[in-house]
Scaffold this motif. Structure first.
Motif, PDB file in Angstrom:
ATOM      1  N   PHE A  97       3.372  23.774 -13.567  1.00  0.00           N
ATOM      2  CA  PHE A  97       3.776  24.677 -14.058  1.00  0.00           C
ATOM      3  C   PHE A  97       3.894  25.310 -13.870  1.00  0.00           C
ATOM      4  N   ALA A 153      -0.574  24.950 -21.386  1.00  0.00           N
ATOM      5  CA  ALA A 153       0.420  24.757 -21.456  1.00  0.00           C
ATOM      6  C   ALA A 153       1.019  26.102 -23.073  1.00  0.00           C
ATOM      7  N   HIS A 210      -5.183  20.786 -21.558  1.00  0.00           N
ATOM      8  CA  HIS A 210      -4.385  20.760 -21.237  1.00  0.00           C
ATOM      9  C   HIS A 210      -3.053  21.317 -22.063  1.00  0.00           C
ATOM     10  N   SER A 211      -2.879  21.585 -23.087  1.00  0.00           N
ATOM     11  CA  SER A 211      -2.824  22.973 -23.530  1.00  0.00           C
ATOM     12  C   SER A 211      -3.529  24.012 -24.098  1.00  0.00           C
ATOM     13  N   ILE A 221       3.920  18.632 -23.816  1.00  0.00           N
ATOM     14  CA  ILE A 221       3.696  19.557 -24.185  1.00  0.00           C
ATOM     15  C   ILE A 221       4.214  20.402 -25.206  1.00  0.00           C
ATOM     16  N   GLU A 261      -1.271  18.881 -14.130  1.00  0.00           N
ATOM     17  CA  GLU A 261       0.311  18.684 -14.025  1.00  0.00           C
ATOM     18  C   GLU A 261       0.778  20.092 -14.700  1.00  0.00           C
ATOM     19  N   MET A 262      -0.316  20.756 -15.219  1.00  0.00           N
ATOM     20  CA  MET A 262       0.365  22.055 -15.788  1.00  0.00           C
ATOM     21  C   MET A 262      -0.145  23.378 -15.087  1.00  0.00           C
ATOM     22  N   PRO A 272       2.851  23.063 -28.150  1.00  0.00           N
ATOM     23  CA  PRO A 272       1.804  24.215 -27.469  1.00  0.00           C
ATOM     24  C   PRO A 272       2.810  25.116 -26.868  1.00  0.00           C
ATOM     25  N   THR A 273       3.520  24.722 -26.221  1.00  0.00           N
ATOM     26  CA  THR A 273       4.131  25.642 -25.281  1.00  0.00           C
ATOM     27  C   THR A 273       5.426  26.235 -26.752  1.00  0.00           C
ATOM     28  N   PHE A 280      -7.892  17.639 -15.384  1.00  0.00           N
ATOM     29  CA  PHE A 280      -7.183  17.630 -16.564  1.00  0.00           C
ATOM     30  C   PHE A 280      -6.046  18.521 -17.173  1.00  0.00           C
ATOM     31  N   LEU A 284       0.701  29.189 -20.262  1.00  0.00           N
ATOM     32  CA  LEU A 284       1.426  29.174 -18.838  1.00  0.00           C
ATOM     33  C   LEU A 284       3.262  30.020 -20.532  1.00  0.00           C
TER      34      LEU A 284
END
Ligand SMILES: Cc1ncc(C[n+]2csc(CCOP(=O)(O)OP(=O)(O)O)c2C)c(N)n1
Ligand code: SF4
Ligand SMILES: [Mg+2]
Lengths: 306, 391
Positions: B92, B62, B58-59, A69, B88-89, A72-73, B85, B65
C-alpha cells in the motif's frame, strides 16, 4: 431538513444501489462537517460511493485506505496536519461494520486508546455487503446472510460498549430516520477533540431484502422498536438517551425485511425479549451514570493516563 | 562527533538528525532500542516530530503512509514478525507513492522462534515496491538512513534500510555522527505533494480499471528503474559532504580475479579479512559487496562479475525449495553475460549462526577448486567454521 444540493459535500452521481441508506447518512454527516474536512474511506460500500478513479462524489480531499486501517489512517493524517500547523480541519473516517466490529477493531481500539483526534463514523449495514452479503459480528441473531443460510446463531456485538470502555470523549448512535438528531450529533462531535465515534445504522436494500424506498422507514422502526435506540455516551461514562421510543413490537420491524422471512414465532419472541432486556439495561445505565458522572460532557477527561 | 554506539542507536541518531515529522512504531526484539531511543528524545523534545505509539506494526505503517500523503517526513522501524505483519501495508505504501523510510533489523522469522540475524524477513518483502539497502556496519546504517530520506522523497517511493540483528543492532562501534547543521544543509525539508488540498480536493486511490492499474504499475516500475541513478547520485553527493560513500555495489580486488565472492551486510566485513589472507597466499580472489537489492543493480553487478570465470554467493537467507535469494537474483542478472561465469551458492549464518574467517576461507577454497558447479546451494557447516579448508 433543507435540501440545497449546491451545499452538499457528497454530490449526486455516486454508485450506491438505489434507495441505500449509506449515501443518505454520508450526505448528512458531510453536510454538517462542511468543506474543511478530510475523508478516509476503506473498502466497503462507502468506497464505491466515493467513486471509481478518476471520478469522485466527494467534494473534499479524501483517501481510499485499506480495509482494517480506517482509524490509524485518520490518525496519521490528523497528526501530520497538526504538525503542519493545520488545526481547523476535521479528519473523518467512514468504515463499515465489518471494517469496524471485526477486522479493524484492533486498529480502532489502538487509536481510541490514544484518543487520536478524528471522527469515526461506522456505517452499520449489519454484514459484509460490498462482498455480497456475508455475516459479520454486527449481523443480528437469526438473520439470513450468504454465509448464514439458515440464520445467524450469534448475537450482534455491542460496539458502543466496546467504544465506551475506551473512555473516548464521545460516542453516539444515530439514524438516517432522525436527520436532526444525526446532524446535531455530528455538530457536537465536530466541536470536540479526540476520538469521536458515531454508530450509524444504515439499512442495506440488497442485503436486508427490503424495497428500495424502505430504508428510512426501516430505520425509523429500528429506533421506535428499541432495536436500535438513539443515545450518547460522554467520556465512556455518562449515558444519555436522546429519543423516547414508541416501543412498537419488533415484529413490525422484522417483517419488512426478507433477511428475517424464515424466522419462527419463537425466534421473534426471543428477539423481543432480548430487545426489552437491552432497553431496560440502557435505561438503568443512563440513570446510574447521571447520578455518578453528572459533569461528564465529552471533555475528553480520561480516567487513567492521557 | 565520534560516538561509541550500537547500530540501533546509530539509526536513531540518523533519524533524529533528519527531523522526521511523524514517527510511528511498535516494539519487537531486536529493533526495540530504536523505538525506545526515539521515545526518549520525543519526551525531552529533541525529536521534534510527533511520535505515535501504535498498537501494531500494521498500524505503524498505516499511520506513516497516511501521514506521508500529507507531505511530511515519516519513519518507522521493525523486525521479523513485525515486518511480516506489515506486509499488506508495504504494498500500500509503495503503490500510493509515499516516501516512508523504515529501518529493518533483520531477524529470523518464526516458526521456530529465534532472535538472531537472518535476512529472509526483508527479502520476503522483495516484491512490495520498496527500495532495499543492506548495511555492513553501524556507520553505514547511520549514513544509509540519512540517504534513505533523500532518496525516498525524491522518488516518492518508500525505502527500507536493513541492519542485522545483534551483529549491528546491538554491537557497539565507533560511529561518526554528523553535525545537525550539516545534515540540515544536505537534507532539505521534504517537498512532497500534499494530497489533501482543501482548495483543490481530490479522491486519492479510487478503484481503477485493469488498464489504469497496468498504467500505474508501469509508472512505478519506471520510477524504480530511475531509482538506480538516484541512489547512486545521492550516495556520491553524500560522500562529497560527509566523506563516506558506498556505491550500489563495491568491488574489492575484482580486476583479473579468478573467483569473485559476492556478499551482503556483515558477512562482508569478515570476508574482507579472509580475502586478504588468501590473496597474500597467492589466490586471485575478489570480493563484491551488494548493497542495493531493490531496484536490483544489474548493470553495476555485471560490470564487476561479467568477466570472472567463477562466482561464489555467500548468504544468510534461504528461499525454501530453491536456494539463497541473492544467488537466484545474481544468476538471473548474469544470464546474458557473454562469458557466463560459473556460479555456486553457499548458505552460511542462517538463523544467526556465526560466519567466521575460517568458514569464508573454506567457501573460497571450495569455489576456487570445485569442478562441478551445482544448481543447489551448499550449506557451510560448523566443521568449516572451526577448521578452515586446509584443516
Ligand atoms: C484484508 C482484507 N480482507 C478482505 C477484504 C475484502 N473486503 C472488501 S470490502 C469487504 C466487506 C466490507 O464489509 P463492511 O465493512 O461491513 O462494509 P460494507 O461493504 O458492508 O459497506 C471485504 C470483506 C479486503 N479488502 N481486505
Ligand atoms: S449493497 Fe447495500 S449498503 Fe451497499 S450500496 Fe447496495 S444497498 Fe447500499
Ligand atoms: Mg457492512
Amino acid at each position: 431538513m433543507r435540501s440545497d444540493i449546491s451545499q452538499d459535500v457528497l454530490r449526486a452521481g455516486h454508485a450506491a444501489c438505489p434507495g441505500c441508506a449509506y449515501p443518505m447518512g454520508m450526505r448528512m454527516v458531510l453536510k454538517t462537517l462542511g468543506l474543511r474536512t478530510v475523508v478516509v474511506v476503506v473498502p466497503s460500500c462507502a468506497a464505491i460511493i466515493a467513486g471509481p478513479f478518476p471520478n469522485t462524489s466527494l467534494g473534499v480531499p479524501s483517501f481510499h485506505s485499506a480495509f482494517e486501517i480506517a482509524a490509524p489512517t485518520a490518525a496519521g493524517i490528523s497528526a501530520a496536519l497538526k504538525r503542519q500547523g493545520v488545526d481547523d480541519v476535521t479528519v473523518l473516517a467512514f468504515a463499515g461494520d465489518g471494517g469496524t466490529f471485526d477486522i479493524g477493531l484492533q486498529a480502532l481500539s489502538g487509536a481510541a486508546d490514544r484518543n487520536e483526534d478524528f471522527i469515526y463514523v461506522c456505517l452499520d449495514n449489519e454484514g459484509y455487503m460490498n462482498t455480497g452479503v456475508q455475516v459479520s459480528s454486527s449481523t443480528p441473531q437469526y438473520s439470513w446472510t450468504g454465509t448464514t443460510p439458515s440464520g445467524n446463531t450469534r448475537h450482534k456485538k455491542q460496539i458502543m460498549e466496546i467504544m465506551a470502555a475506551h473512555r473516548i470523549p464521545y460516542a453516539a448512535t444515530a439514524s438516517i430516520a432522525f436527520p436532526e438528531d444525526l446532524m446535531a450529533k455530528v455538530e457536537k462531535a465536530k466541536g470536540m477533540r479526540g476520538t469521536r465515534f458515531i454508530h450509524l445504522l444504515a439499512p442495506c436494500v440488497t442485503g436486508w431484502k427490503i424495497a428500495p424506498d424502505e430504508a428510512p422507514l426501516v430505520s425509523r422502526l429500528s429506533v421506535e422498536s428499541n432495536v436500535f435506540p438513539l443515545y450518547e455516551i460522554f467520556d465512556g461514562l455518562r449515558y444519555e438517551i436522546n429519543h423516547q421510543p414508541k416501543r412498537i413490537p419488533v415484529e413490525r420491524y422484522l417483517v419488512l425485511q426478507g433477511r428475517f422471512s424464515h424466522i419462527s414465532a419463537e425466534q421473534t419472541e426471543a428477539i423481543q425479549t432480548e430487545t426489552d432486556r437491552a432497553w431496560a439495561e440502557l435505561c438503568s445505565r443512563e440513570m446510574r451514570s447521571r447520578q455518578l458522572y453528572e459533569g461528564s460532557k465529552g471533555t475528553a477527561a480520561r480516567v487513567s493516563g492521557d | 562527533m565520534r560516538k561509541f554506539i550500537t547500530g540501533n542507536h546509530a539509526v536513531a541518531e540518523a533519524v533524529k538528525l533528519c527531523r522526521p515529522d511523524v514517527v510511528a512504531a511498535y516494539p519487537i526484539t531486536p529493533q526495540t532500542p530504536i523505538y525506545e531511543q526515539l521515545s526518549d528524545w520525543d519526551s525531552t523534545g529533541e525529536l521534534g516530530g510527533t511520535m505515535v505509539k501504535v498498537e501494531s506494526e500494521h498500524s505503524a505503517m498505516a499511520t506513516c503512509l497516511s501521514a506521508s500523503l500529507t507531505g511530511v517526513r515519516t519513519f518507522t522501524a521493525t523486525s521479523s514478525q513485525g515486518l511480516a505483519f506489515m506486509h499488506e501495508m508495504l504494498h500500500f505504501a509503495a503503490g500510493a507513492r509515499t516516501a516512508v523510510v523504515m529501518a529493518v533489523v533483520n531477524r529470523s522469522l518464526a516458526a521456530p522462534y529465534g532472535f538472531w540475524s537472518d535476512q529472509t524477513d526483508s527479502l520476503s518483502q522483495r516484491d512490495t515496491g520498496w527500495l532495499q539497502l543492506y548495511c555492513e556496519n553501524n556507520q553505514e546504517s547511520l549514513d544509509t538512513t540519512i540517504q534513505a530520506f533523500k532518496i525516498a522523497e525524491e522518488l516518492m517511493l518508500p525505502v527500507m534500510v536493513m541492519l542485522e540483528a545483534n551483529f549491528i543492532s546491538h554491537f557497539m562501534e565507533p560511529t561518526e555522527v554528523p553535525e545537525p547543521a550539516q545534515v540540515d544543509e544536505w537534507l532539505q525539508p521534504p517537498k512532497l505533494p500534499r494530497r489533501f488540498d482543501l482548495a483543490n480536493p481530490g479522491f486519492s486511490n479510487g478503484v481503477v480499471t485493469a488498464k489504469q492499474y497496468r498504467d500505474f504499475r508501469r509508472l512505478s516500475s519506471d520510477a524504480m528503474e530511475h531509482a538506480l541513478s538516484v541512489v547512486e547520485r545521492v550516495d556520491k553527493d553524500f560522500g562529497r559532504t560527509f566523506g563516506r560513500s558506498y556505491g550500489l555495489v563495491e568491488a574489492v580486488d575484482c580486476e583479473g580475479a579468478e573467483l569473485i565472492l559476492v556478499t551482503t551486510a556483515t558477512i562482508t566485513s569478515t570476508a574482507r579479512v579472509a580475502l586478504a589472507n588468501l590473496r597474500s597466499r597467492g589466490m586471485k580472489v575478489g570480493l563484491c559487496k551488494l548493497r542495493l537489492f531493490r531496484p536490483f543493480p544489474v548493470a553495476a553487478l555485471r560490470s564487476v562479475l561479467d568477466n570472472a570465470p567463477r562466482v561464489a554467493v555467500l548468504e544468510r537467507n534461504i528461499s525454501l525449495g530453491r536456494e539463497g535469494i541473492f544467488c537466484s537474483e545474481i544468476k538471473a542478472a548474469l544470464v546474458n553475460s557473454p562469458g557466463h561465469p560459473k556460479i555456486q551458492g553457499y548458505l552460511a549464518g542462517i538463523g544467526g549462526t556465526d560466519v567466521n574467517q575460517h568458514s569464508i576461507e573454506w567457501v573460497l577454497q571450495d569455489a576456487f577448486s570445485r569442478e562441478v558447479f551445482m544448481d543447489q546451494p551448499i550449506w557451510v557447516d560448523d566443521a568449516a567454521a572451526e577448521g578452515g579448508y586446509n584443516a
